[in-house]
Enzyme design. Structure first.
Site, PDB file in Angstrom:
ATOM      1  N   GLN A  57       0.802  -1.221   0.000  1.00 23.30           N
ATOM      2  CA  GLN A  57       0.000   0.000   0.000  1.00 23.30           C
ATOM      3  C   GLN A  57       0.837   1.274   0.000  1.00 23.30           C
ATOM      4  O   GLN A  57       0.343   2.325  -0.391  1.00 23.30           O
ATOM      5  CB  GLN A  57      -0.946  -0.012   1.203  1.00 23.30           C
ATOM      6  CG  GLN A  57      -1.987  -1.125   1.105  1.00 23.30           C
ATOM      7  CD  GLN A  57      -2.887  -1.205   2.313  1.00 23.30           C
ATOM      8  OE1 GLN A  57      -2.559  -1.871   3.278  1.00 23.30           O
ATOM      9  NE2 GLN A  57      -4.022  -0.526   2.274  1.00 23.30           N
ATOM     10  N   HIS A 157       0.947  -9.484   4.833  1.00 18.38           N
ATOM     11  CA  HIS A 157      -0.165  -8.532   4.830  1.00 18.38           C
ATOM     12  C   HIS A 157      -0.769  -8.533   3.418  1.00 18.38           C
ATOM     13  O   HIS A 157      -0.414  -7.713   2.579  1.00 18.38           O
ATOM     14  CB  HIS A 157       0.309  -7.137   5.240  1.00 18.38           C
ATOM     15  CG  HIS A 157      -0.812  -6.174   5.511  1.00 18.38           C
ATOM     16  ND1 HIS A 157      -0.942  -5.468   6.700  1.00 18.38           N
ATOM     17  CD2 HIS A 157      -1.871  -5.788   4.772  1.00 18.38           C
ATOM     18  CE1 HIS A 157      -2.018  -4.705   6.653  1.00 18.38           C
ATOM     19  NE2 HIS A 157      -2.603  -4.866   5.487  1.00 18.38           N
ATOM     20  N   ASN A 201      -1.866 -10.948   8.606  1.00 17.49           N
ATOM     21  CA  ASN A 201      -2.855  -9.895   8.777  1.00 17.49           C
ATOM     22  C   ASN A 201      -4.225 -10.348   8.277  1.00 17.49           C
ATOM     23  O   ASN A 201      -4.368 -10.733   7.116  1.00 17.49           O
ATOM     24  CB  ASN A 201      -2.418  -8.654   7.978  1.00 17.49           C
ATOM     25  CG  ASN A 201      -3.365  -7.485   8.206  1.00 17.49           C
ATOM     26  OD1 ASN A 201      -3.389  -6.916   9.294  1.00 17.49           O
ATOM     27  ND2 ASN A 201      -4.169  -7.154   7.207  1.00 17.49           N
ATOM     28  N   GLU A 202      -5.218 -10.295   9.150  1.00 16.78           N
ATOM     29  CA  GLU A 202      -6.633 -10.485   8.785  1.00 16.78           C
ATOM     30  C   GLU A 202      -6.894 -11.737   7.942  1.00 16.78           C
ATOM     31  O   GLU A 202      -7.347 -11.636   6.790  1.00 16.78           O
ATOM     32  CB  GLU A 202      -7.155  -9.248   8.053  1.00 16.78           C
ATOM     33  CG  GLU A 202      -7.049  -7.980   8.873  1.00 16.78           C
ATOM     34  CD  GLU A 202      -7.632  -6.761   8.165  1.00 16.78           C
ATOM     35  OE1 GLU A 202      -8.063  -6.870   6.999  1.00 16.78           O
ATOM     36  OE2 GLU A 202      -7.669  -5.695   8.785  1.00 16.78           O
TER      37      GLU A 202
END
Ligand code: IFM
Length: 468
Positions: A57, A157, A201-202
């Site tokens: 990102q 991630h 992550n998630e």
């Protein structure tokens, strides 16, 4: 005569059982004063105040992972996969501008930075490690330490190398070894310099949004596969945890999973359809993973899929902490339509964000109580608002941090809070449209500017340390 009475009683009992799960909580904000920031005193001196980002990102140049392929691909009807056909490209160019970004962190007063290492840059081909990429993260970590900012690493991630994707990524349990090996390599490099490690992550977002909703790569729409992927991601977490713990420095490291909790509440609590749908979504997005972490058993009864069960012994007792990513909740409303059996419903009092969900600080309190039940320390590893007008960010920060302080007052062992995000960045399927940054960043010129609504974060941090 008796039948309707029994049916009504059974309906009421079913509703009561569903409502007991974790009822929607609402606070009367007219009676809660967050103006004077008195709650800032609740955070002790050792509290970690941070900001969070992820490699894809912000870094730029992530062109060897599955997301870069996805950005270039077209979906059904030739439509771009990403809002407006946008691409991450050079992103925020943090790869080169990290000294500038560290200075921005210092200006906020934060003492921690959560970032992810980009697997596709470190291991561009299976088993081949890139010395320059490895050296880059050494420089970043060293510069953070020099600035008095604690580095917090996330190993996975959302992105992985194209070669890993081509092997079937997390659809195949046999591939987990590859991520474990990568994690060991990264830990061998930075383990002496970094105390806090987030494995994955998630996982529920990767599994459900990528394999069931079809909005993230690989764009699947198969619920059974999504559940398999979720199980594999949890297993990967457990195996990474154990592998790193067995390495030199493993004992001293604090290693945890980052779990996103997104509450799904029934729009009408008395409605069996709404309550049942909410319970099902809650199960799949939130509870299955939490239960597996507690019990080492990954199981669910899902209509149409039957009873899915799998033993994941490596997942039990695999947490030195739990990372909580929390944004909001949604209210589900069922309806008599085959094409659209449910919708998301809002109330007139909801304060909207730019994402399709409203402000819901009470949910952060609820989620903290929930993950606090795992019996390990908690870090809020992400929490933030997309607010391009910057007219809700100040309220967001005050209210959500009040919720954290209240949960701590009620006994939840919260050790840190990371605002998402330091600066505007590439928001996955939403492209550049969602402005989560404390600093605005225009992807055209990449100039960073502090948003007025972010000031209060700096102020709360200063007050919590006894200044300001
Ligand atoms: O940008 C994402 C992040 O990568 C994962 N958690 C949610 C954020 C905001 O949607």
């Amino acid at each position: 005569m008796l039948a309707p009475i029994l049916a009504t009683a059974a309906y009421a009992a079913a509703i009561r059982a569903l409502a007991r799960r974790d009822p929607e909580l609402t606070w009367d904000w007219t009676t809660i004063n967050v103006d004077r920031l008195a709650f800032a005193q609740a955070f002790g001196p050792g509290f970690l105040w941070g900001v969070a980002t992820s490699a894809h990102q912000v870094e730029g140049g992530c062109d060897n992972n599955q997301w870069s392929r996805w950005e270039a691909a077209r979906g059904p009807g030739g439509r771009p996969r990403i809002h407006g056909g946008e691409r991450s490209g050079l992103a925020c160019d943090q790869w080169d501008r990290y000294p500038e970004d560290i200075a921005l962190m210092q200006a906020l007063g934060v003492n921690a930075y959560r970032f992810s290492v980009e697997w596709s840059k470190i291991e561009p081909r299976p088993g081949e490690f890139d010395g320059e990429a490895i050296a880059h993260y050494h420089r970043l970590i060293d510069a953070l330490h020099d600035a008095g900012i604690e580095p917090v690493i996330t190993l996975h991630h959302f992105t992985h190398p194209i070669w890993f994707d081509e092997l079937g990524a997390f659809e195949e349990a046999a591939n987990i070894d590859r991520l474990v090996r990568f994690s060991e390599r990264v830990f061998a490099e930075y383990g002496q310099k970094v105390r806090i490690w987030c494995t994955i992550n998630e996982p529920a977002v990767v599994a459900m949004v990528g394999h069931f909703l079809g909005l993230f790569p690989p764009g699947g729409r198969d619920p059974r596969r999504a559940i398999t992927v979720l199980g594999n991601l949890l297993q990967a977490h457990g195996r990474i945890y154990r592998a790193l713990k067995a390495m030199p420095g493993g004992d001293a490291a604090s290693i945890g999973l980052v779990k996103n909790i997104f509450h799904i509440d029934p729009y009408r609590r008395w409605h069996l359809g709404d309550a049942g749908a909410a319970a099902l979504f809650d199960e799949v997005f939130n509870r299955m993973a939490l239960r597996a972490l507690r019990t080492g058993r990954f199981e669910a009864k899902i209509p149409g899929l039957g009873h899915l069960a799998r033993a994941l012994p490596e997942v039990q007792e695999s947490l030195d902490f739990i990372g909580l990513n929390y944004y909001s909740h949604l209210r589900v409303k069922t309806q008599a339509s085959r094409r659209e059996p449910f919708t998301w419903a809002y109330r007139p009092t909801d304060v909207a964000t730019d994402m399709p969900y409203a402000l819901y600080p009470e949910g952060l309190y609820r989620a903290l109580r929930q993950v606090g039940g795992l019996g390990v320390p908690v870090y809020v590893t992400e929490n933030g608002i997309a607010d391009a007008r910057d007219d809700r960010r100040d309220t967001f920060i005050r209210r959500y941090l009040y919720a954290v302080a209240r949960a701590m007052g009620d006994g939840v062992d919260v050790r840190g809070y990371f605002y998402w995000s330091l600066l505007d960045n590439f928001e996955w399927a939403e492209g550049w449209s969602m402005k989560f940054g404390l600093y605005a960043m225009d992807p055209e010129d990449r100039v960073r500017r502090l948003r007025p609504g972010a000031e209060v974060y700096r102020e709360i941090i200063a007050r919590s340390r006894g200044g300001g």
